[in-house]
Write a protein that holds these residues in place. Sequence first.
Motif, PDB file in Angstrom:
ATOM      1  N   VAL A   1       0.812  -1.220   0.000  1.00 32.44           N
ATOM      2  CA  VAL A   1       0.000   0.000   0.000  1.00 32.44           C
ATOM      3  C   VAL A   1       0.844   1.268   0.000  1.00 32.44           C
ATOM      4  CG1 VAL A   1      -2.000  -1.069   1.115  1.00 32.44           C
ATOM      5  CG2 VAL A   1      -0.186  -0.068   2.533  1.00 32.44           C
ATOM      6  N   GLY A   2       2.153   1.142  -0.244  1.00 28.33           N
ATOM      7  CA  GLY A   2       3.029   2.313  -0.205  1.00 28.33           C
ATOM      8  C   GLY A   2       3.615   2.655  -1.558  1.00 28.33           C
ATOM      9  N   HIS A   3       3.360   3.869  -2.018  1.00 33.08           N
ATOM     10  CA  HIS A   3       3.956   4.322  -3.275  1.00 33.08           C
ATOM     11  C   HIS A   3       5.463   4.490  -3.104  1.00 33.08           C
ATOM     12  CE1 HIS A   3       0.283   5.140  -5.575  1.00 33.08           C
ATOM     13  NE2 HIS A   3      -0.250   5.508  -4.424  1.00 33.08           N
TER      14      HIS A   3
ATOM     15  N   LEU B   1      16.160 -11.689   3.220  1.00 31.31           N
ATOM     16  CA  LEU B   1      15.516 -12.916   2.759  1.00 31.31           C
ATOM     17  C   LEU B   1      15.064 -12.863   1.315  1.00 31.31           C
ATOM     18  CD1 LEU B   1      13.230 -13.536   5.873  1.00 31.31           C
ATOM     19  CD2 LEU B   1      15.521 -14.463   5.450  1.00 31.31           C
ATOM     20  N   GLY B   2      15.131 -11.671   0.734  1.00 31.34           N
ATOM     21  CA  GLY B   2      14.660 -11.535  -0.633  1.00 31.34           C
ATOM     22  C   GLY B   2      13.151 -11.607  -0.759  1.00 31.34           C
ATOM     23  N   SER B   3      12.441 -11.324   0.340  1.00 35.89           N
ATOM     24  CA  SER B   3      10.976 -11.317   0.275  1.00 35.89           C
ATOM     25  C   SER B   3      10.507 -10.078  -0.480  1.00 35.89           C
ATOM     26  CB  SER B   3      10.377 -11.341   1.685  1.00 35.89           C
ATOM     27  OG  SER B   3      10.729 -10.177   2.401  1.00 35.89           O
ATOM     28  N   PRO B   4       9.287 -10.094  -1.019  1.00 37.70           N
ATOM     29  CA  PRO B   4       8.806  -8.957  -1.801  1.00 37.70           C
ATOM     30  C   PRO B   4       8.813  -7.662  -0.984  1.00 37.70           C
ATOM     31  CG  PRO B   4       7.408 -10.852  -2.152  1.00 37.70           C
ATOM     32  CD  PRO B   4       8.326 -11.207  -1.032  1.00 37.70           C
ATOM     33  N   PRO B   5       9.300  -6.567  -1.564  1.00 35.55           N
ATOM     34  CA  PRO B   5       9.310  -5.292  -0.848  1.00 35.55           C
ATOM     35  C   PRO B   5       7.899  -4.730  -0.732  1.00 35.55           C
ATOM     36  CG  PRO B   5       9.981  -4.953  -3.109  1.00 35.55           C
ATOM     37  CD  PRO B   5       9.836  -6.441  -2.926  1.00 35.55           C
ATOM     38  N   GLY B   6       7.724  -3.817   0.191  1.00 42.89           N
ATOM     39  CA  GLY B   6       6.418  -3.191   0.339  1.00 42.89           C
ATOM     40  C   GLY B   6       6.322  -2.449   1.654  1.00 42.89           C
ATOM     41  N   ARG B   7       5.175  -1.828   1.875  1.00 43.82           N
ATOM     42  CA  ARG B   7       4.972  -1.038   3.077  1.00 43.82           C
ATOM     43  C   ARG B   7       3.590  -1.320   3.666  1.00 43.82           C
ATOM     44  NH1 ARG B   7       7.732   1.916  -0.647  1.00 43.82           N
ATOM     45  NH2 ARG B   7       9.672   2.929   0.015  1.00 43.82           N
TER      46      ARG B   7
END
Length: 269
Positions: free
Chosen positions: A39-41, A253-259
Amino acid sequence: MTTTERRSRVAYQFPAFRGLGFRHAFSGRVRGEDADGDVGHGPNTDSVVIERNRKAFLEDAGYDLADLVVSRQTHGINVEIARREDRGRGLYPTFDGFPATDAMVTNEPSVALGTIVADCVPIILYDPRRQVLGLAHAGWRGTVGAIAAATVQSMTDAFASSPSDIFAGVGPSIGPCCYEVGHEVIDSWSRSDTPGYDRAVLERESGYHFDLWEANRLVLRAAGVPDDQIESSKRCVRCEHERFFSYRATRQLGSPPGRNLMIAQLLTD
């Protein structure tokens, strides 16, 4: 993921705050959705996807996007007053939020305060007597700079709140289990002279760990908020990277980035 299988995008709410005069919700990762529900631009995000995810989260949480106010966070300690006319400020595509601002306070039920975090701490402050709400974004710099105390002071100055009336919630963030830091952080925190500061510093074999939850509790207590009115989620977003977005999990861990988004709004009478 089908409609019937889709789980709510509300990943966390403080159980202790039920029945108080405000509502709140914290978003998280949603497996199977585009960008995992981010949800973070950001510089490398798809605005269409982010807006779709943000609207879906707000719908699940029962909020109106038009009420949301989001500031331009810079890991500082500036606090602004969000008025009725600020509704919608900081949103896509204008991103016209309060500049260099990491906390907001309001007494307007029409305003929904929002803060974007990954590993940093979202802090909710609520005064039931004066019906005033605050929301702060506290990374280590904001914590050391006592942004939580600055938010309490803004509630006092602008709306005559008393710190002893305020309830505080320290939301999901990176926990002391995973927040290994260097001497810059520990030395800065030590120089803050926060009473009991050493309780937030953990020495491990690998180095120092900083407890943002305890540090912000100490800051709030020093500002006059009673201990029994400070609630901590004690949810580590790095440990629970399958449920929440975490900057460190992304890097390690290379998990998907995001906020994640914390939102809070006063209830109407």
